[in-house]
Design a protein around this motif. Structure first.
Motif, PDB file in Angstrom:
ATOM      1  N   ILE A  43       0.845  -1.182   0.000  1.00  0.00           N
ATOM      2  CA  ILE A  43       0.000   0.000   0.000  1.00  0.00           C
ATOM      3  C   ILE A  43       0.885   1.239   0.000  1.00  0.00           C
ATOM      4  O   ILE A  43       1.944   1.251   0.609  1.00  0.00           O
ATOM      5  N   TYR A  44       0.445   2.255  -0.717  1.00  0.00           N
ATOM      6  CA  TYR A  44       1.254   3.454  -0.890  1.00  0.00           C
ATOM      7  C   TYR A  44       0.483   4.703  -0.472  1.00  0.00           C
ATOM      8  O   TYR A  44      -0.734   4.777  -0.631  1.00  0.00           O
ATOM      9  N   ASP A  45       1.199   5.675   0.038  1.00  0.00           N
ATOM     10  CA  ASP A  45       0.649   7.016   0.300  1.00  0.00           C
ATOM     11  C   ASP A  45      -0.626   6.996   1.126  1.00  0.00           C
ATOM     12  O   ASP A  45      -1.662   7.502   0.703  1.00  0.00           O
ATOM     13  N   ALA A  46      -0.556   6.429   2.296  1.00  0.00           N
ATOM     14  CA  ALA A  46      -1.758   6.412   3.123  1.00  0.00           C
ATOM     15  C   ALA A  46      -1.545   7.283   4.356  1.00  0.00           C
ATOM     16  O   ALA A  46      -0.431   7.728   4.651  1.00  0.00           O
ATOM     17  N   ARG A  47      -2.621   7.512   5.072  1.00  0.00           N
ATOM     18  CA  ARG A  47      -2.571   8.364   6.248  1.00  0.00           C
ATOM     19  C   ARG A  47      -3.349   7.650   7.343  1.00  0.00           C
ATOM     20  O   ARG A  47      -4.484   7.228   7.125  1.00  0.00           O
ATOM     21  N   LEU A  48      -2.754   7.474   8.505  1.00  0.00           N
ATOM     22  CA  LEU A  48      -3.461   6.847   9.632  1.00  0.00           C
ATOM     23  C   LEU A  48      -3.456   7.834  10.781  1.00  0.00           C
ATOM     24  O   LEU A  48      -2.396   8.133  11.321  1.00  0.00           O
ATOM     25  N   GLU A  49      -4.585   8.318  11.171  1.00  0.00           N
ATOM     26  CA  GLU A  49      -4.599   9.289  12.255  1.00  0.00           C
ATOM     27  C   GLU A  49      -5.711   9.014  13.262  1.00  0.00           C
ATOM     28  O   GLU A  49      -6.807   8.629  12.884  1.00  0.00           O
ATOM     29  N   HIS A  50      -5.385   9.248  14.513  1.00  0.00           N
ATOM     30  CA  HIS A  50      -6.375   9.158  15.586  1.00  0.00           C
ATOM     31  C   HIS A  50      -7.077   7.816  15.660  1.00  0.00           C
ATOM     32  O   HIS A  50      -8.244   7.752  16.025  1.00  0.00           O
ATOM     33  N   ASN A  51      -6.420   6.753  15.306  1.00  0.00           N
ATOM     34  CA  ASN A  51      -7.039   5.437  15.446  1.00  0.00           C
ATOM     35  C   ASN A  51      -6.677   4.841  16.789  1.00  0.00           C
ATOM     36  O   ASN A  51      -5.657   5.170  17.376  1.00  0.00           O
ATOM     37  N   GLN A  52      -7.518   3.934  17.259  1.00  0.00           N
ATOM     38  CA  GLN A  52      -7.255   3.246  18.515  1.00  0.00           C
ATOM     39  C   GLN A  52      -7.051   1.767  18.231  1.00  0.00           C
ATOM     40  O   GLN A  52      -7.929   1.143  17.645  1.00  0.00           O
ATOM     41  N   PHE A  53      -5.938   1.235  18.646  1.00  0.00           N
ATOM     42  CA  PHE A  53      -5.676  -0.201  18.507  1.00  0.00           C
ATOM     43  C   PHE A  53      -5.649  -0.793  19.900  1.00  0.00           C
ATOM     44  O   PHE A  53      -4.708  -0.559  20.646  1.00  0.00           O
ATOM     45  N   LEU A  54      -6.679  -1.520  20.269  1.00  0.00           N
ATOM     46  CA  LEU A  54      -6.791  -2.000  21.638  1.00  0.00           C
ATOM     47  C   LEU A  54      -6.866  -3.523  21.679  1.00  0.00           C
ATOM     48  O   LEU A  54      -7.689  -4.124  20.995  1.00  0.00           O
ATOM     49  N   SER A  55      -5.991  -4.120  22.457  1.00  0.00           N
ATOM     50  CA  SER A  55      -6.030  -5.572  22.680  1.00  0.00           C
ATOM     51  C   SER A  55      -6.105  -6.402  21.408  1.00  0.00           C
ATOM     52  O   SER A  55      -6.935  -7.289  21.297  1.00  0.00           O
ATOM     53  N   ASN A  56      -5.269  -6.104  20.448  1.00  0.00           N
ATOM     54  CA  ASN A  56      -5.163  -6.984  19.286  1.00  0.00           C
ATOM     55  C   ASN A  56      -3.911  -7.835  19.439  1.00  0.00           C
ATOM     56  O   ASN A  56      -2.961  -7.419  20.107  1.00  0.00           O
ATOM     57  N   THR A  57      -3.898  -9.002  18.808  1.00  0.00           N
ATOM     58  CA  THR A  57      -2.677  -9.799  18.871  1.00  0.00           C
ATOM     59  C   THR A  57      -1.533  -9.018  18.223  1.00  0.00           C
ATOM     60  O   THR A  57      -0.461  -8.876  18.787  1.00  0.00           O
ATOM     61  N   ILE A  58      -1.781  -8.484  17.029  1.00  0.00           N
ATOM     62  CA  ILE A  58      -0.835  -7.553  16.419  1.00  0.00           C
ATOM     63  C   ILE A  58      -1.611  -6.282  16.080  1.00  0.00           C
ATOM     64  O   ILE A  58      -2.683  -6.372  15.481  1.00  0.00           O
ATOM     65  N   GLY A  59      -1.130  -5.144  16.491  1.00  0.00           N
ATOM     66  CA  GLY A  59      -1.841  -3.903  16.163  1.00  0.00           C
ATOM     67  C   GLY A  59      -1.820  -3.650  14.667  1.00  0.00           C
ATOM     68  O   GLY A  59      -2.833  -3.736  13.992  1.00  0.00           O
ATOM     69  N   ILE A  60      -0.643  -3.351  14.135  1.00  0.00           N
ATOM     70  CA  ILE A  60      -0.504  -3.166  12.686  1.00  0.00           C
ATOM     71  C   ILE A  60       0.560  -4.125  12.174  1.00  0.00           C
ATOM     72  O   ILE A  60       1.656  -4.184  12.728  1.00  0.00           O
ATOM     73  N   LEU A  61       0.230  -4.850  11.150  1.00  0.00           N
ATOM     74  CA  LEU A  61       1.203  -5.710  10.488  1.00  0.00           C
ATOM     75  C   LEU A  61       1.462  -5.116   9.119  1.00  0.00           C
ATOM     76  O   LEU A  61       0.538  -4.959   8.324  1.00  0.00           O
ATOM     77  N   MET A  62       2.690  -4.753   8.819  1.00  0.00           N
ATOM     78  CA  MET A  62       2.949  -4.123   7.515  1.00  0.00           C
ATOM     79  C   MET A  62       3.875  -4.974   6.687  1.00  0.00           C
ATOM     80  O   MET A  62       4.834  -5.550   7.182  1.00  0.00           O
ATOM     81  N   GLU A  63       3.573  -4.986   5.432  1.00  0.00           N
ATOM     82  CA  GLU A  63       4.425  -5.693   4.498  1.00  0.00           C
ATOM     83  C   GLU A  63       4.402  -4.876   3.224  1.00  0.00           C
ATOM     84  O   GLU A  63       3.349  -4.675   2.634  1.00  0.00           O
ATOM     85  N   GLY A  64       5.513  -4.363   2.822  1.00  0.00           N
ATOM     86  CA  GLY A  64       5.548  -3.538   1.626  1.00  0.00           C
ATOM     87  C   GLY A  64       4.677  -2.307   1.734  1.00  0.00           C
ATOM     88  O   GLY A  64       3.978  -1.949   0.794  1.00  0.00           O
ATOM     89  N   ALA A  65       4.692  -1.659   2.891  1.00  0.00           N
ATOM     90  CA  ALA A  65       3.923  -0.434   3.053  1.00  0.00           C
ATOM     91  C   ALA A  65       4.856   0.753   2.839  1.00  0.00           C
ATOM     92  O   ALA A  65       5.917   0.823   3.430  1.00  0.00           O
ATOM     93  N   THR A  66       4.469   1.654   1.993  1.00  0.00           N
ATOM     94  CA  THR A  66       5.369   2.724   1.595  1.00  0.00           C
ATOM     95  C   THR A  66       4.701   4.086   1.692  1.00  0.00           C
ATOM     96  O   THR A  66       3.528   4.232   1.335  1.00  0.00           O
TER      97      THR A  66
END
Lengths: 260, 409
Positions: B258-281
């Motif tokens: 995924i390219y050119d994204a914006r992540l703001e004001h998100n809540q990641f609560l009690s996940n096994t993995i919050g964010i998993l990235m692969e080829g994120a640019t």
């Protein structure tokens, strides 16, 4: 045995060290509760303390007490009392006094801060149970070491080494093994290795209660099956109980044969 | 200008719309009859009752409206509504038992190559695909409630399924127990707002080859994985909650190619993995909260130009896992609950850099089984010695200005 147990217990409860130990836990728990105010968080922080400190204090205390009460033991041995009664009485007196300090030291402030009003009662119970079992196991091991070694310095050294082995070195060896053999399926190995170390077992029991089971499950099916279900908790608990019984039996054996 | 005036003059002529009632005692007793009687712009009102009419095709621009939630039953073999005209509204129905098939994707409501549709206030139960937008443009899907009983990924379908759709507004829907809650493929310029996606088998929301979309204020709870954004560009992810996506190989958010994204004001609560990235640019992460996750962020191969700023990492088992060299990813001014430094000049930022990748997280990424040693004393010692002088963990993954106080998020 009951008489000797009582004497030992009264003797220890009046000792400065027990009071100090009790005071330490009282202070620590009160401070933690006062500063965070969140009972569940305090349970988590205390878990780490219990895992390291309970075995250490129990080891030191056990070996110290066994050497210090040597004259009293010799006096008792001259009486028509079974050896098992003498040594088990002393061992359980020691274990129970340590456990009482722990339970009152941690439980008192928790009750004061309203433990029953929260849903943390089960976590709290696991914490205390683990602390009590670790105290019993390590005071037993210390007692055993003191029985087998006449030389006090050597005894102290060995006791410290035992604690160090279970608390630190064992995990180091385990980590090395796991990293070294990482090409192989390691889950059964990792699990069975943890069963041979009471501190690791308690840690895993506590982690399971903290709901990290899914995190462990991430690595594979065996972990998930063992740690993600009631099976894991049950097995870990019973192995820990077995660990409590082990030094007691060994004390009986060694004491029965020993030539004083 | 003249054209516009003419248009305005003619407009009222089109507004002389009839209302056709459908009920067991009305002139039209079935929805099909109602639609057949209607002309462009008419309103067909369906009164309470249960209607079993097979596949109902809406081929005129009409408003089809259920009064007090009439039930339309697909009898487990028919697609219920197929929209084959532009400008159709379907509103207020209770759609049950739409057909299921392994050969054809059957939906409760399908839009087939049309524009300007509006699908609102419907309740869809036990459908394979809930709302299926194939080549649907400029439409609204709002306030629907979808619940299925998906058991495995092969036989189940998605709640809201968009295929080559453009400019869709999907808002305030609740989607439960489908395969993917919302699925977007080749779907551009769309907004997904304030939906609740819960207990879906695979993803709460799933992007494939979809560009310039926004999703905001959504809640993703207990899904196989919260959201997967794959092979997409320019996605804005704002104010979402990713909660308790917990279990084996589960994560709050997956970013893959995924390219050119914006992540703001998100809540990641009690996940096994919050964010998993692969080829994120080229992705900016700002003001997100990661709390009590197993791993907050896992960065695997080929992630370039990811910038973390003013996020809060609180009580995660492991904050950060990086399994390769980190290329131009930066961390600046984040709050780390594990930070142990000090702030002598009292500017609110710690004076010592924080290294979020611990030796143990590096080891677990190499040998996952070592996770049984989590929180053991030996591991703490290892982490400490590595922190003092980094040897194995990437030295360039560091927050030079860690926040001392937790930021408001």
């Amino acid at each position: 045995m009951k008489k000797i147990f009582q004497y030992t217990l009264y003797d220890l409860i009046r000792s400065r060290w027990t009071l100090f130990y009790l005071g330490f836990f009282l202070l620590l728990t009160t401070v933690l509760l006062a500063f965070s105010g969140d009972i569940s968080k305090v349970v988590i922080s205390l878990m780490n303390v219990v895992l390291i400190l309970c075995p250490l204090i129990a080891t030191m205390f056990g070996v110290m007490y066994a050497y210090n009460s040597r004259e009293f033991t010799e006096l008792l041995l001259a009486q028509p009392i079974k050896r098992t009664s003498i040594f088990w009485g002393q061992y359980f007196g020691l274990g129970v006094s340590l456990s009482l300090s722990l339970a009152i030291g941690i439980g008192g402030p928790f009750l004061f801060y309203g433990l029953f009003a929260t849903g943390e009662i089960w976590n709290f119970f696991i914490l205390i149970a683990n602390g009590v079992m670790l105290s019993l196991i390590f005071s037993g091991l210390a007692f055993l070491i003191a029985l087998r070694n006449e030389n006090r310095i050597k005894g102290f050294g060995l006791a410290i080494l035992t604690w160090l082995f279970f608390a630190v070195i064992y995990d180091g060896i385990m980590l090395l093994l796991l990293v070294f053999f990482r090409e192989y399926p390691l889950e059964p190995l990792a699990l069975s290795l943890s069963l041979f170390n009471p501190i690791d077992l308690s840690r895993i029991l506590i982690l399971l209660k903290l709901d990290i089971s899914a995190l462990m499950g991430y690595t594979g099916a065996v972990f998930e099956k063992f740690l993600g279900t009631g099976l894991g908790i049950t097995i870990a608990f019973f192995v820990l109980l077995f660990w409590v019984g082990l030094p007691a039996l060994a004390i009986r054996r060694v004491a029965g044969r020993k030539d004083f | 200008m003249i054209l516009r005036v003419l248009f305005l003059l003619i407009l009222p002529l089109g507004l002389v719309a009839k209302t056709i009632d459908v009920c067991p005692t009305c002139a039209a007793t079935t929805i099909r009859q109602g639609i057949a009687l209607a002309k462009t712009g008419d309103e067909v009102l369906v009164h309470p009752g249960t209607y079993r009419e097979g596949n109902i095709i809406i081929d005129k621009s009409i408003i089809l409206k259920g009064i007090d939630g009439p039930t339309v039953d697909g009898e487990d073999q028919y697609e219920i509504f197929t929209i084959k005209a532009s400008g159709v509204t379907v509103e207020g129905f209770h759609l049950v038992n739409a057909g299921k098939s392994t050969l054809k994707d059957m939906a409760a409501i399908r839009v087939d190559h049309q524009r300007h549709f509006s699908i609102c206030e419907n309740k869809v139960e036990n459908a394979q695909f809930g709302i299926y937008l194939a080549y649907g443009f400029d439409g609204i899907v709002e306030n629907n409630e979808l619940k299925s009983n998906a058991r495995d990924e092969v036989s189940s379908g998605n709640g809201v399924h968009c295929w080559y759709a453009k400019r869709i507004f999907i808002a305030h829907n609740t989607i439960r127990q489908h395969r993917d809650g919302i699925y977007l493929e080749f779907t551009d310029d769309s907004h997904i707002v304030d939906n609740r996606s819960e207990g879906n088998l695979r993803y709460g929301l799933h992007f494939m080859f979809s560009n310039r979309d926004v999703y905001a204020y959504n809640t993703f709870i207990d899904n196989g994985a919260g959201v997967a954004v794959m092979f997409s560009k320019k996605i804005d992810m704002l104010y979402n909650r990713f909660e308790h996506n917990w279990g084996r190989s589960s994560y709050g958010l997956l970013l893959k190619e995924i390219y050119d994204a914006r992540l703001e004001h998100n809540q990641f609560l009690s996940n096994t993995i919050g964010i998993l990235m692969e080829g994120a640019t080229r992705i900016d992460y700002r003001h997100n909260r990661f709390k009590r996750n197993g791993w907050a962020v896992q960065m695997t191969g080929g992630c370039i130009d990811n910038h973390f700023e003013a996020n809060a990492f609180q009580s995660n088992a492991l904050d950060m896992v990086v399994n390769s060299n980190v290329n131009n990813n930066t961390f600046n001014g984040n709050y780390w609950s594990e930070y142990t430094g000090y702030d002598l000049d009292r500017d609110g930022y710690g004076d010592v850099p924080h290294r979020p990748v611990k030796l143990f997280s590096y080891i677990t990424s190499q040998t996952p089984e070592t996770i049984v040693l989590l929180r053991s004393f030996f591991v703490d010692l290892l982490n400490f010695s590595e922190k003092v002088s980094p040897a194995l963990t990437p030295a360039n993954v560091a927050d030079e200005r860690p926040l001392m106080q937790m930021p408001e998020i």
